[in-house]
Design a protein around this motif. Structure first.
Motif, PDB file in Angstrom:
ATOM      1  N   ILE A  53      -6.048   5.037  -2.265  1.00 18.55           N
ATOM      2  CA  ILE A  53      -4.858   5.786  -2.658  1.00 18.55           C
ATOM      3  C   ILE A  53      -5.022   6.289  -4.089  1.00 18.55           C
ATOM      4  O   ILE A  53      -5.370   5.532  -4.985  1.00 18.55           O
ATOM      5  N   ARG A  54      -4.745   7.553  -4.288  1.00 14.63           N
ATOM      6  CA  ARG A  54      -4.908   8.151  -5.605  1.00 14.63           C
ATOM      7  C   ARG A  54      -4.009   7.462  -6.628  1.00 14.63           C
ATOM      8  O   ARG A  54      -2.819   7.260  -6.392  1.00 14.63           O
ATOM      9  N   GLY A  55      -4.597   7.144  -7.765  1.00 14.32           N
ATOM     10  CA  GLY A  55      -3.848   6.517  -8.841  1.00 14.32           C
ATOM     11  C   GLY A  55      -3.612   5.038  -8.649  1.00 14.32           C
ATOM     12  O   GLY A  55      -3.081   4.373  -9.546  1.00 14.32           O
ATOM     13  N   GLU A  56      -3.966   4.498  -7.480  1.00 14.61           N
ATOM     14  CA  GLU A  56      -3.741   3.079  -7.204  1.00 14.61           C
ATOM     15  C   GLU A  56      -5.010   2.338  -6.812  1.00 14.61           C
ATOM     16  O   GLU A  56      -5.081   1.120  -6.922  1.00 14.61           O
ATOM     17  N   ARG A  96      -9.455  10.361  -0.464  1.00 12.69           N
ATOM     18  CA  ARG A  96      -8.446   9.672  -1.258  1.00 12.69           C
ATOM     19  C   ARG A  96      -7.109  10.312  -0.942  1.00 12.69           C
ATOM     20  O   ARG A  96      -6.993  11.539  -0.882  1.00 12.69           O
ATOM     21  N   TRP A  97      -6.091   9.501  -0.763  1.00 11.94           N
ATOM     22  CA  TRP A  97      -4.817   9.988  -0.264  1.00 11.94           C
ATOM     23  C   TRP A  97      -3.697   9.734  -1.268  1.00 11.94           C
ATOM     24  O   TRP A  97      -3.693   8.713  -1.955  1.00 11.94           O
ATOM     25  N   LYS A  98      -2.737  10.644  -1.309  1.00  9.87           N
ATOM     26  CA  LYS A  98      -1.456  10.309  -1.901  1.00  9.87           C
ATOM     27  C   LYS A  98      -0.749   9.369  -0.926  1.00  9.87           C
ATOM     28  O   LYS A  98      -0.893   9.504   0.289  1.00  9.87           O
ATOM     29  N   ALA A  99       0.019   8.445  -1.451  1.00  8.25           N
ATOM     30  CA  ALA A  99       0.633   7.432  -0.596  1.00  8.25           C
ATOM     31  C   ALA A  99       1.510   8.061   0.480  1.00  8.25           C
ATOM     32  O   ALA A  99       1.466   7.657   1.653  1.00  8.25           O
TER      33      ALA A  99
END
Length: 335
Positions: free
Chosen positions: A110-113, A306-309
């Motif tokens: 997940i992007r940013g996580e 990579r995914w946004k949540a």
């Protein structure tokens, strides 16, 4: 295949469908296909088979738009069958179809996580068919999971449990006379099981159970054929139970693993009665859910993904509906 696609244009004209209706049909195909393949591959399929150029970015936008609608529809369905709202019929009217539920997890980027846990659950019918036991060479009734239905959540147990409960209610798990929960030895599995199927059989996956003692069993009893069978991961025979081997090996097991054997025995003994589970015609392996997790990861953990949540949760809704063969029904409900 292109003839079939071209035929859809003719059918469109014959039925006099409006442009908006045809656009809805194309959107449905886009979103369904996106649940199967990455967006670039979806565009290639439309071009090669459908002879239509649809940019991957257009398929992505349609998937986000309609995926949100499908997700809202699923959430509304879950609220309608929440534990607080549903009233189960009297147990006298329970049905005879044996059912089982299984759950496991994987990781999604997940992007940013970074990597977050993906929780997957499956509810399925249990049926038996005659198969030849590779050890005894006798024909025996072997249990298998059929009519598989999935749910998946990128979130905590508090988010996953209502999703699995809704799936269980939708496919009549709580009203089955005979039902079981199958999973590995993780505590989180059995915590959810107590909420979703509290009075069902609880079965620790055979292969997860034996792998912890395979090396010890072969070391202590290298000449005992039944112990070799357990060590190799083969399924149990009538002459020896896994628990018998566990009990014999317990002192050695503590030394080689530094784990608390007393805690293990108290927690899982009732979940390891494999011969009894076999006689009750339940599967003793969690292959159904392990395969399910792999199928979700196949779509969400490809190279460089990579995914946004929010986008990941929409895709999980779509992927679950596609794998469950429920997509088109869900699409109509959301409409």
């Amino acid at each position: 295949m292109s003839d079939l696609w071209q035929g859809s244009f003719s059918l469109d004209k014959q039925l006099g469908l409006k442009t908006t209706a045809y656009s809805q049909l194309i959107a449905e195909k886009m979103v369904w296909l996106s649940g199967m393949l990455p967006y670039e591959q979806c565009a290639a399929v439309f071009k090669e088979i459908g002879e239509r150029f649809i940019p991957a970015s257009s398929i992505w936008r349609q998937t986000q738009d309609y995926g949100e609608r499908l997700q809202i529809c699923v959430e509304q369905q879950r609220q309608q069958v929440s534990v607080e709202r549903i009233v189960l019929p009297d147990s006298r009217y329970d049905h005879d179809q044996r059912k089982a539920v299984s759950m496991d997890g994987g990781m999604v980027n997940i992007r940013g996580e970074g990597w977050r846990e993906l929780k997957v659950g499956a509810v399925f019918d249990v049926e038996t068919r005659l198969e030849r036991n590779p050890q005894t060479r006798q024909l025996e009734e072997m249990a298998h999971g059929v009519n598989l239905h999935y749910t998946a959540v990128l979130g905590t147990k508090d988010a996953f449990t209502p999703a699995l409960w809704a799936l269980a209610v939708q496919h009549e798990l709580p009203t089955a006379k005979e039902r079981a929960v199958i999973g590995d030895g993780a505590a989180r599995i059995w915590n959810v099981a107590e909420d979703v199927c509290p009075d069902g059989r609880q079965i620790v996956d055979w292969f997860h159970a034996v792998q912890h003692l395979a090396q010890a069993a072969s070391t202590l009893y290298p000449d005992e054929e039944d112990t070799k069978s357990v060590s190799s991961g083969s399924e149990p025979t009538k002459t020896i139970s896994t628990w018998d081997v566990f009990t014999k090996l317990s002192p050695f097991y503590i030394n080689v693993t530094s784990r608390n054997w007393r805690s293990i025995s108290e927690t899982h003994q009732r979940r390891m009665q494999y011969l009894a589970f076999r006689e009750e015609r339940f599967p003793i392996g969690s292959g159904v859910i392990e395969s399910g997790v792999k199928q979700f990861k196949q779509r969400l953990t490809g190279p460089g993904m990579r995914w946004k949540a929010d986008n990941a949760n929409r895709m999980l809704t779509i992927r679950a509906a596609v794998l469950s063969n429920d997509f088109h029904a869900l699409w109509r409900q959301a409409a």
